[in-house]
Design a protein around this motif. Structure first.
Motif, PDB file in Angstrom:
ATOM      1  N   GLU A 136     -14.582  32.602 -31.813  1.00 59.62           N
ATOM      2  CA  GLU A 136     -14.631  32.056 -33.169  1.00 59.62           C
ATOM      3  C   GLU A 136     -13.463  32.582 -34.005  1.00 59.62           C
ATOM      4  N   VAL A 137     -13.227  33.878 -33.945  1.00 59.54           N
ATOM      5  CA  VAL A 137     -12.120  34.480 -34.700  1.00 59.54           C
ATOM      6  C   VAL A 137     -10.791  33.934 -34.195  1.00 59.54           C
ATOM      7  N   SER A 138     -10.625  33.883 -32.894  1.00 56.70           N
ATOM      8  CA  SER A 138      -9.388  33.393 -32.292  1.00 56.70           C
ATOM      9  C   SER A 138      -9.121  31.938 -32.676  1.00 56.70           C
ATOM     10  N   SER A 139     -10.156  31.130 -32.642  1.00 52.97           N
ATOM     11  CA  SER A 139     -10.017  29.720 -33.006  1.00 52.97           C
ATOM     12  C   SER A 139      -9.606  29.575 -34.477  1.00 52.97           C
ATOM     13  N   TRP A 140     -10.228  30.361 -35.352  1.00 50.38           N
ATOM     14  CA  TRP A 140      -9.879  30.291 -36.767  1.00 50.38           C
ATOM     15  C   TRP A 140      -8.428  30.718 -36.982  1.00 50.38           C
ATOM     16  N   ILE A 141      -8.015  31.781 -36.315  1.00 44.87           N
ATOM     17  CA  ILE A 141      -6.633  32.250 -36.449  1.00 44.87           C
ATOM     18  C   ILE A 141      -5.667  31.146 -36.031  1.00 44.87           C
ATOM     19  N   GLU A 142      -5.913  30.537 -34.887  1.00 45.58           N
ATOM     20  CA  GLU A 142      -4.999  29.519 -34.372  1.00 45.58           C
ATOM     21  C   GLU A 142      -5.022  28.227 -35.185  1.00 45.58           C
ATOM     22  N   ASN A 143      -6.208  27.788 -35.629  1.00 46.92           N
ATOM     23  CA  ASN A 143      -6.336  26.487 -36.280  1.00 46.92           C
ATOM     24  C   ASN A 143      -6.196  26.518 -37.794  1.00 46.92           C
ATOM     25  N   VAL A 144      -6.445  27.660 -38.413  1.00 45.57           N
ATOM     26  CA  VAL A 144      -6.384  27.748 -39.873  1.00 45.57           C
ATOM     27  C   VAL A 144      -5.421  28.857 -40.310  1.00 45.57           C
ATOM     28  N   GLY A 145      -5.654  30.054 -39.832  1.00 46.54           N
ATOM     29  CA  GLY A 145      -4.928  31.228 -40.309  1.00 46.54           C
ATOM     30  C   GLY A 145      -3.426  31.144 -40.178  1.00 46.54           C
ATOM     31  N   ARG A 146      -2.943  30.824 -38.998  1.00 46.27           N
ATOM     32  CA  ARG A 146      -1.481  30.768 -38.789  1.00 46.27           C
ATOM     33  C   ARG A 146      -0.834  29.680 -39.638  1.00 46.27           C
ATOM     34  N   ARG A 147      -1.502  28.535 -39.754  1.00 49.83           N
ATOM     35  CA  ARG A 147      -0.966  27.431 -40.557  1.00 49.83           C
ATOM     36  C   ARG A 147      -0.849  27.854 -42.025  1.00 49.83           C
ATOM     37  N   ARG A 148      -1.891  28.513 -42.537  1.00 49.36           N
ATOM     38  CA  ARG A 148      -1.872  28.949 -43.929  1.00 49.36           C
ATOM     39  C   ARG A 148      -0.827  30.027 -44.173  1.00 49.36           C
ATOM     40  N   LEU A 149      -0.629  30.916 -43.197  1.00 54.02           N
ATOM     41  CA  LEU A 149       0.420  31.932 -43.347  1.00 54.02           C
ATOM     42  C   LEU A 149       1.794  31.279 -43.400  1.00 54.02           C
ATOM     43  N   LYS A 150       2.010  30.252 -42.591  1.00 52.22           N
ATOM     44  CA  LYS A 150       3.304  29.563 -42.597  1.00 52.22           C
ATOM     45  C   LYS A 150       3.568  28.897 -43.942  1.00 52.22           C
ATOM     46  N   GLU A 151       2.498  28.447 -44.601  1.00 53.14           N
ATOM     47  CA  GLU A 151       2.653  27.809 -45.908  1.00 53.14           C
ATOM     48  C   GLU A 151       3.178  28.779 -46.959  1.00 53.14           C
ATOM     49  N   THR A 152       2.966  30.063 -46.753  1.00 53.72           N
ATOM     50  CA  THR A 152       3.401  31.053 -47.746  1.00 53.72           C
ATOM     51  C   THR A 152       4.804  31.574 -47.476  1.00 53.72           C
ATOM     52  N   ASN A 207       2.582  39.356 -45.513  1.00 61.01           N
ATOM     53  CA  ASN A 207       2.631  38.283 -46.515  1.00 61.01           C
ATOM     54  C   ASN A 207       2.026  38.732 -47.835  1.00 61.01           C
ATOM     55  N   ARG A 208       0.942  39.475 -47.781  1.00 59.75           N
ATOM     56  CA  ARG A 208       0.298  39.992 -48.992  1.00 59.75           C
ATOM     57  C   ARG A 208       1.300  40.854 -49.763  1.00 59.75           C
ATOM     58  N   HIS A 209       1.970  41.746 -49.064  1.00 61.19           N
ATOM     59  CA  HIS A 209       2.955  42.639 -49.696  1.00 61.19           C
ATOM     60  C   HIS A 209       4.147  41.841 -50.234  1.00 61.19           C
ATOM     61  N   ARG A 210       4.641  40.904 -49.439  1.00 60.18           N
ATOM     62  CA  ARG A 210       5.815  40.122 -49.849  1.00 60.18           C
ATOM     63  C   ARG A 210       5.522  39.302 -51.097  1.00 60.18           C
ATOM     64  N   ILE A 211       4.360  38.668 -51.147  1.00 64.06           N
ATOM     65  CA  ILE A 211       4.014  37.857 -52.316  1.00 64.06           C
ATOM     66  C   ILE A 211       3.856  38.740 -53.553  1.00 64.06           C
ATOM     67  N   CYS A 212       3.198  39.861 -53.388  1.00 63.80           N
ATOM     68  CA  CYS A 212       3.004  40.793 -54.506  1.00 63.80           C
ATOM     69  C   CYS A 212       4.355  41.276 -55.043  1.00 63.80           C
ATOM     70  N   GLU A 213       5.244  41.668 -54.151  1.00 67.27           N
ATOM     71  CA  GLU A 213       6.560  42.161 -54.571  1.00 67.27           C
ATOM     72  C   GLU A 213       7.391  41.048 -55.206  1.00 67.27           C
ATOM     73  N   THR A 214       7.291  39.845 -54.681  1.00 71.07           N
ATOM     74  CA  THR A 214       8.039  38.718 -55.239  1.00 71.07           C
ATOM     75  C   THR A 214       7.546  38.413 -56.648  1.00 71.07           C
ATOM     76  N   VAL A 215       6.225  38.433 -56.844  1.00 68.66           N
ATOM     77  CA  VAL A 215       5.674  38.201 -58.182  1.00 68.66           C
ATOM     78  C   VAL A 215       6.161  39.277 -59.148  1.00 68.66           C
ATOM     79  N   ARG A 216       6.121  40.520 -58.715  1.00 68.35           N
ATOM     80  CA  ARG A 216       6.584  41.616 -59.585  1.00 68.35           C
ATOM     81  C   ARG A 216       8.053  41.428 -59.962  1.00 68.35           C
TER      82      ARG A 216
END
Length: 142
Positions: free
Chosen positions: A25-41, A114-123
């Motif tokens: 379940e975790v692996s499927s979510w990572i492949e089908n949702v997680g990676r795509r959403r990370l690429k969007e950022t 990505n969390r760190h990069r977005i936070c630093e970019t906002v700052r």
């Protein structure tokens, strides 16, 4: 002793099969949702307003993604005992386990980055926005 070891290995295989559903379940979510959403950022917008909106959306995604990471790590922790077994019968399960571990670790690291990069970019954008407003109010003095 051999019989006891074999029984332990069989118990581990049965436990692996129970825990594997969580891995899948975790692996499927990572492949089908997680990676795509990370690429969007990867490409962040050029305005502070759009960047703040992207950060808000990422935070919502981050909550869900972090929960999947936590669930995957808990499942992996249940399988820590596998390290003590080296028989050929258990080897294929260890390979699967390592594959799940690698996938989860890579995704969780990318999430953190990505969390760190977005936070630093906002700052940084907030800083430049503040400077821009100060320059507009005071004008440029030579």
């Amino acid at each position: 002793m051999l019989s006891n070891k074999r029984i332990q290995e069989l118990e581990l295989v049965m436990e692996f099969e129970k825990v594997e559903e969580c891995f899948k379940e975790v692996s499927s979510w990572i492949e089908n949702v997680g990676r795509r959403r990370l690429k969007e950022t990867i490409n962040l917008d050029d305005s502070l307003e759009m960047l703040l909106q992207a950060q808000k959306q990422f935070r919502e995604f981050d909550l869900v993604a972090s929960e999947y990471c936590r669930r995957g790590q808990e499942a992996l922790k249940k399988m820590d005992r596998w390290e003590d077994f080296s028989s050929v019968d258990v080897q294929s399960y260890r390979v699967k386990l390592q594959s799940y571990r690698d996938q989860l670790e890579e995704f969780c690291n990318q999430l953190d980055e990505n969390r760190h990069r977005i936070c630093e970019t906002v700052r940084l954008y907030e800083f430049f926005d503040k400077v821009r407003h100060q320059l507009q109010r005071g004008g440029c003095k030579k």
